[in-house]
Design a protein around this motif. Structure first.
Motif, mmCIF file in Angstrom:
data_model
loop_
_atom_site.group_PDB
_atom_site.id
_atom_site.type_symbol
_atom_site.label_atom_id
_atom_site.label_comp_id
_atom_site.label_asym_id
_atom_site.label_seq_id
_atom_site.Cartn_x
_atom_site.Cartn_y
_atom_site.Cartn_z
ATOM 1 N N THR A 101 0.832 -1.204 0.000
ATOM 2 C CA THR A 101 0.000 0.000 0.000
ATOM 3 C C THR A 101 0.865 1.252 0.000
ATOM 4 O O THR A 101 0.618 2.191 -0.749
ATOM 5 C CB THR A 101 -0.913 0.019 1.239
ATOM 6 O OG1 THR A 101 -1.726 -1.155 1.219
ATOM 7 C CG2 THR A 101 -1.809 1.238 1.245
ATOM 8 N N MET A 102 1.899 1.222 0.820
ATOM 9 C CA MET A 102 2.794 2.371 0.898
ATOM 10 C C MET A 102 3.549 2.582 -0.401
ATOM 11 O O MET A 102 3.705 3.708 -0.864
ATOM 12 C CB MET A 102 3.778 2.186 2.051
ATOM 13 C CG MET A 102 3.206 2.436 3.422
ATOM 14 S SD MET A 102 2.652 4.151 3.631
ATOM 15 C CE MET A 102 4.164 5.028 3.244
ATOM 16 N N LYS A 103 4.023 1.508 -0.961
ATOM 17 C CA LYS A 103 4.734 1.613 -2.241
ATOM 18 C C LYS A 103 3.836 2.263 -3.288
ATOM 19 O O LYS A 103 4.260 3.143 -4.033
ATOM 20 C CB LYS A 103 5.151 0.217 -2.728
ATOM 21 C CG LYS A 103 6.392 -0.355 -2.068
ATOM 22 C CD LYS A 103 7.666 0.362 -2.491
ATOM 23 C CE LYS A 103 8.112 -0.050 -3.898
ATOM 24 N NZ LYS A 103 9.432 0.575 -4.231
ATOM 25 N N ALA A 104 2.590 1.828 -3.307
ATOM 26 C CA ALA A 104 1.638 2.373 -4.269
ATOM 27 C C ALA A 104 1.446 3.868 -4.032
ATOM 28 O O ALA A 104 1.467 4.669 -4.972
ATOM 29 C CB ALA A 104 0.315 1.633 -4.158
ATOM 30 N N LEU A 105 1.310 4.221 -2.779
ATOM 31 C CA LEU A 105 1.133 5.631 -2.418
ATOM 32 C C LEU A 105 2.309 6.473 -2.894
ATOM 33 O O LEU A 105 2.140 7.575 -3.401
ATOM 34 C CB LEU A 105 1.038 5.755 -0.896
ATOM 35 C CG LEU A 105 -0.243 6.278 -0.272
ATOM 36 C CD1 LEU A 105 -0.004 6.635 1.167
ATOM 37 C CD2 LEU A 105 -0.803 7.459 -1.034
ATOM 38 N N LEU A 106 3.484 5.932 -2.732
ATOM 39 C CA LEU A 106 4.690 6.697 -3.038
ATOM 40 C C LEU A 106 5.013 6.741 -4.526
ATOM 41 O O LEU A 106 5.660 7.664 -5.006
ATOM 42 C CB LEU A 106 5.889 6.121 -2.279
ATOM 43 C CG LEU A 106 5.824 6.219 -0.757
ATOM 44 C CD1 LEU A 106 7.078 5.645 -0.138
ATOM 45 C CD2 LEU A 106 5.639 7.668 -0.326
ATOM 46 N N ASN A 107 4.551 5.758 -5.241
ATOM 47 C CA ASN A 107 4.900 5.710 -6.653
ATOM 48 C C ASN A 107 3.875 6.354 -7.563
ATOM 49 O O ASN A 107 4.216 6.867 -8.619
ATOM 50 C CB ASN A 107 5.125 4.249 -7.080
ATOM 51 C CG ASN A 107 6.335 3.661 -6.377
ATOM 52 O OD1 ASN A 107 7.227 4.396 -5.958
ATOM 53 N ND2 ASN A 107 6.361 2.353 -6.238
ATOM 54 N N VAL A 108 2.615 6.294 -7.120
ATOM 55 C CA VAL A 108 1.546 6.896 -7.914
ATOM 56 C C VAL A 108 1.648 8.414 -7.880
ATOM 57 O O VAL A 108 2.179 8.979 -6.939
ATOM 58 C CB VAL A 108 0.180 6.480 -7.318
ATOM 59 C CG1 VAL A 108 -0.940 7.336 -7.870
ATOM 60 C CG2 VAL A 108 -0.073 5.018 -7.603
ATOM 61 N N ASP A 109 1.151 9.044 -8.912
ATOM 62 C CA ASP A 109 0.992 10.485 -8.857
ATOM 63 C C ASP A 109 -0.332 10.736 -8.153
ATOM 64 O O ASP A 109 -1.407 10.588 -8.727
ATOM 65 C CB ASP A 109 0.953 11.076 -10.266
ATOM 66 C CG ASP A 109 0.789 12.600 -10.212
ATOM 67 O OD1 ASP A 109 0.635 13.154 -9.105
ATOM 68 O OD2 ASP A 109 0.827 13.210 -11.287
ATOM 69 N N THR A 110 -0.255 11.117 -6.902
ATOM 70 C CA THR A 110 -1.462 11.231 -6.078
ATOM 71 C C THR A 110 -2.380 12.374 -6.514
ATOM 72 O O THR A 110 -3.480 12.502 -6.007
ATOM 73 C CB THR A 110 -1.102 11.429 -4.595
ATOM 74 O OG1 THR A 110 -0.412 12.655 -4.461
ATOM 75 C CG2 THR A 110 -0.254 10.290 -4.101
ATOM 76 N N ALA A 111 -1.908 13.186 -7.425
ATOM 77 C CA ALA A 111 -2.761 14.270 -7.901
ATOM 78 C C ALA A 111 -3.902 13.695 -8.720
ATOM 79 O O ALA A 111 -4.985 14.254 -8.787
ATOM 80 C CB ALA A 111 -1.956 15.229 -8.744
ATOM 81 N N ASN A 112 -3.638 12.557 -9.317
ATOM 82 C CA ASN A 112 -4.631 11.924 -10.164
ATOM 83 C C ASN A 112 -4.803 10.468 -9.778
ATOM 84 O O ASN A 112 -4.116 9.599 -10.298
ATOM 85 C CB ASN A 112 -4.180 12.024 -11.620
ATOM 86 C CG ASN A 112 -5.337 11.756 -12.566
ATOM 87 O OD1 ASN A 112 -6.458 11.485 -12.134
ATOM 88 N ND2 ASN A 112 -5.054 11.825 -13.846
ATOM 89 N N PRO A 113 -5.718 10.197 -8.874
ATOM 90 C CA PRO A 113 -5.934 8.846 -8.375
ATOM 91 C C PRO A 113 -6.109 7.854 -9.509
ATOM 92 O O PRO A 113 -5.930 6.675 -9.326
ATOM 93 C CB PRO A 113 -7.224 8.960 -7.563
ATOM 94 C CG PRO A 113 -7.308 10.387 -7.187
ATOM 95 C CD PRO A 113 -6.659 11.155 -8.292
#
Lengths: 119, 119
Positions: A101-113
């Motif tokens: 979950t954390m990896k996903a959070l850190l790798n995704v561009d959170t501006a655009n879910p």
DNA sequence: AAATATACATTGGTTTCTTATGCATTTGTG
DNA sequence: CACAAATGCATAAGAAACCAATGTATATTT
């Protein structure tokens, strides 16, 4: 490079349990060395953190101990109790999931879910 | 399922910084909701943890603030300072690396380090 | 012989979070 | 329309978990 110490918080017990699950029995000093070895010196477990943690796990009933003498020096081996084995699976799986979950959070561009449905 | 709270320890500031890196400016409440959304409710940031953390980051010089009024209600936006941008990259990369190391620790059979050279 | 490694343990302090509380406005619902 | 829920900020007391330092002792390496 060594990780800043706050990262280890909350993961120590799980690491210890996992090591014991794979190695049947281990003693404190051995655990510190094993973690160093397995992580290429990136994670250093201090004794001030480890021993209280081991004692706590023992009091929680997850670990059992047996003392051995190597010459005149004491060595205290820890093993998983039956309860400990069950609990270990739970905690390892939870931590593993958390890492994902954390990896996903850190790798995704959170501006655009996006369609990023994190499992 | 929500992760046991001790896992979040040490990762909160990095999460906040990462979100701000992607979203230019965000306010506290927005951050809590975003994290919930992005993690499928698995990670819940409490306000008692978030606000002190935001204030600390501001005092460290990593964040700047601007207050806005929505009707009569205050909204405090946080943005990364130049220093904050640099620091964010460092912390995100460290945490990401840490996650990899931990994943490796948890997935490998630690009884036999094998040729598992953890990068 | 001296330094380093092995091996246990505790103590005081700090960081970081939780729980609880408090206040106020706005929106949704029966 | 009254009440609940959501939005939005904030702080305070306490617990949890760790670090750094210290202490003790034996064994091994240089």
């Amino acid at each position: 490079m060594i990780y800043s110490s706050e990262l280890i918080k909350g993961t120590l017990k799980t690491i210890v349990l996992k090591l014991l699950a794979d190695n049947k029995k281990m003693y404190g000093y051995e655990i510190t060395q094993k973690v160093k070895e397995l992580t290429g010196d990136k994670i250093q477990i201090t004794e001030g953190a480890l021993y209280p943690s081991l004692h706590a796990l023992e009091h929680e009933g997850l670990l059992t101990t047996e003392t051995e003498f190597i010459g005149k020096r004491v060595r205290k081996y820890y093993s998983l109790s039956p309860t400990g084995k069950v609990k270990t699976k739970e905690k390892v799986s939870e931590l593993s999931d958390f890492m994902d979950t954390m990896k996903a959070l850190l790798n995704v561009d959170t501006a655009n879910p996006a369609v990023t449905t994190i499992k």
